[in-house]
Design a protein around this motif. Sequence first.
Motif, short mmCIF file in Angstrom:
data_model
loop_
_atom_site.label_atom_id
_atom_site.label_comp_id
_atom_site.label_asym_id
_atom_site.label_seq_id
_atom_site.Cartn_x
_atom_site.Cartn_y
_atom_site.Cartn_z
N GLY A 129 0.81 -1.22 0.00
CA GLY A 129 0.00 0.00 0.00
C GLY A 129 0.84 1.26 0.00
N LEU A 130 1.88 1.28 0.84
CA LEU A 130 2.75 2.45 0.91
C LEU A 130 3.51 2.65 -0.40
N ALA A 131 4.01 1.57 -0.99
CA ALA A 131 4.78 1.69 -2.23
C ALA A 131 3.92 2.22 -3.37
N LEU A 132 2.66 1.80 -3.44
CA LEU A 132 1.78 2.30 -4.49
C LEU A 132 1.50 3.79 -4.31
N VAL A 133 1.29 4.22 -3.08
CA VAL A 133 1.08 5.64 -2.82
C VAL A 133 2.32 6.43 -3.24
N VAL A 134 3.49 5.95 -2.84
CA VAL A 134 4.74 6.64 -3.15
C VAL A 134 5.03 6.63 -4.65
N ALA A 135 4.87 5.47 -5.29
CA ALA A 135 5.16 5.37 -6.72
C ALA A 135 4.28 6.32 -7.53
N LYS A 136 3.00 6.37 -7.22
CA LYS A 136 2.11 7.26 -7.96
C LYS A 136 2.47 8.72 -7.72
N HIS A 137 2.91 9.03 -6.50
CA HIS A 137 3.36 10.39 -6.20
C HIS A 137 4.59 10.74 -7.04
N VAL A 138 5.57 9.84 -7.08
CA VAL A 138 6.79 10.08 -7.85
C VAL A 138 6.49 10.22 -9.34
N LEU A 139 5.63 9.34 -9.86
CA LEU A 139 5.32 9.37 -11.28
C LEU A 139 4.50 10.59 -11.67
N ARG A 140 3.64 11.06 -10.77
CA ARG A 140 2.91 12.31 -11.05
C ARG A 140 3.86 13.49 -11.15
N ARG A 141 4.91 13.48 -10.33
CA ARG A 141 5.90 14.56 -10.40
C ARG A 141 6.69 14.49 -11.70
N GLN A 142 7.01 13.30 -12.15
CA GLN A 142 7.81 13.14 -13.36
C GLN A 142 6.99 13.32 -14.63
N PHE A 143 5.74 12.86 -14.59
CA PHE A 143 4.91 12.86 -15.80
C PHE A 143 3.59 13.55 -15.51
N ARG A 144 3.56 14.85 -15.70
CA ARG A 144 2.36 15.64 -15.41
C ARG A 144 1.22 15.21 -16.32
N GLY A 145 0.05 15.02 -15.74
CA GLY A 145 -1.13 14.68 -16.51
C GLY A 145 -1.31 13.20 -16.77
N TRP A 146 -0.41 12.37 -16.26
CA TRP A 146 -0.51 10.93 -16.45
C TRP A 146 -1.21 10.28 -15.27
N THR A 147 -1.94 9.21 -15.53
CA THR A 147 -2.61 8.43 -14.50
C THR A 147 -2.11 6.99 -14.57
N PHE A 148 -1.68 6.45 -13.42
CA PHE A 148 -1.11 5.11 -13.38
C PHE A 148 -1.99 4.18 -12.55
N HIS A 149 -2.18 2.95 -13.07
CA HIS A 149 -2.94 1.92 -12.37
C HIS A 149 -2.09 0.65 -12.30
N ALA A 150 -2.31 -0.12 -11.25
CA ALA A 150 -1.48 -1.30 -10.99
C ALA A 150 -2.14 -2.58 -11.50
N VAL A 151 -1.32 -3.42 -12.14
CA VAL A 151 -1.72 -4.77 -12.54
C VAL A 151 -0.73 -5.74 -11.89
N ASP A 152 -1.22 -6.76 -11.23
CA ASP A 152 -0.36 -7.75 -10.59
C ASP A 152 0.56 -8.39 -11.64
N ALA A 153 1.86 -8.36 -11.39
CA ALA A 153 2.82 -8.84 -12.40
C ALA A 153 2.68 -10.33 -12.65
N GLU A 154 2.40 -11.12 -11.62
CA GLU A 154 2.25 -12.56 -11.82
C GLU A 154 1.01 -12.87 -12.66
N VAL A 155 -0.06 -12.11 -12.44
CA VAL A 155 -1.27 -12.29 -13.23
C VAL A 155 -1.00 -11.96 -14.70
N ALA A 156 -0.30 -10.85 -14.94
CA ALA A 156 0.03 -10.47 -16.32
C ALA A 156 0.94 -11.50 -16.96
#
Length: 327
Positions: A129-156
Amino acid sequence: MEIDSLVRALSHQSLLALESSEQLVTDVLRYAQTHAKNREAYWYHKQLLPVDVGSGGLRTSPARVLHELGVATTLLTTSPLSQVARHWAAVRYCATLTRTNRGLLALTPDANEVVYHHKVTQSEQLGIGLALVVAKHVLRRQFRGWTFHAVDAEVALKAGFVEGGGAVESVSPTKKRPDYILLGHHATKTRRRMKIVILECKGTHQQPSFIHGQLARAAVQVEALSVGGRHPPSLMVASHLTQAGITAYVLDPPGDDELWSGDDAELDGLLSTRPEDRSWRPRTATPDDTQAAQIPNPPPVAGRGDRHRNRRGRRLAARRTPGLRHT
């Protein structure tokens, strides 16, 4: 505690401390070099870089952390009870996070007292939970206007693909996998694009130095998959959980950037739904997927070539990592 008091407490904004520095890179590299002689879990090829996490930390709430955990760990996407299942994380861990008198996000005394495998499970789940909050925060700073959603890597990986990104393949002899594939969507009137970022999540109740080993192992996990025959950029987030306050340590192993190659009509359909709402099932790869999944030769130790360009355009000398080459 009354339920209404609990709900109010979960919504309180707290400060999550963030750390990413050259010193952290050095500490992780030193740990990997020391242990790579005997364990392949520390044989990685990607160069590690610090991340621009901003100053002053990240303001968030226990409710936000538990929401991200619930969405990311619920795989019953086609079940009528999927929405209920997403609330399970919030119910199970509702008494684990609090705000200190200094306004810091921290473990509750009860959460700090759990023992044995319960503590391991708790640190793993809260780390997600913490990593997803942090990752989305970091990516919003790097890529303005982008929205990121998580997909389980094993499922993919089992499905063999991510829609819009291409075939998902294992490209490493290690059985370790990253936790999530973050799909980034962005649409403007003139251009539609997609980004893919690999995310590995860690959490621990142990001493801060334990984080160095976690991040060294994470560096191997994030390079274990290819998407569309390419190596996406990655983020690694390891959270140190204490009653005094939680600190998230972040590093960035760079990779190939934008992976979208479809036309606008295909992407319009992809953008219309959230990735976690899709039904991920295995299917037979198409000829296009098979061609896209050709695995390139593994990169040399400490990055490809002698120099890398970071996202701000500065050129960074690649660190040599003797002892980490897989022979």
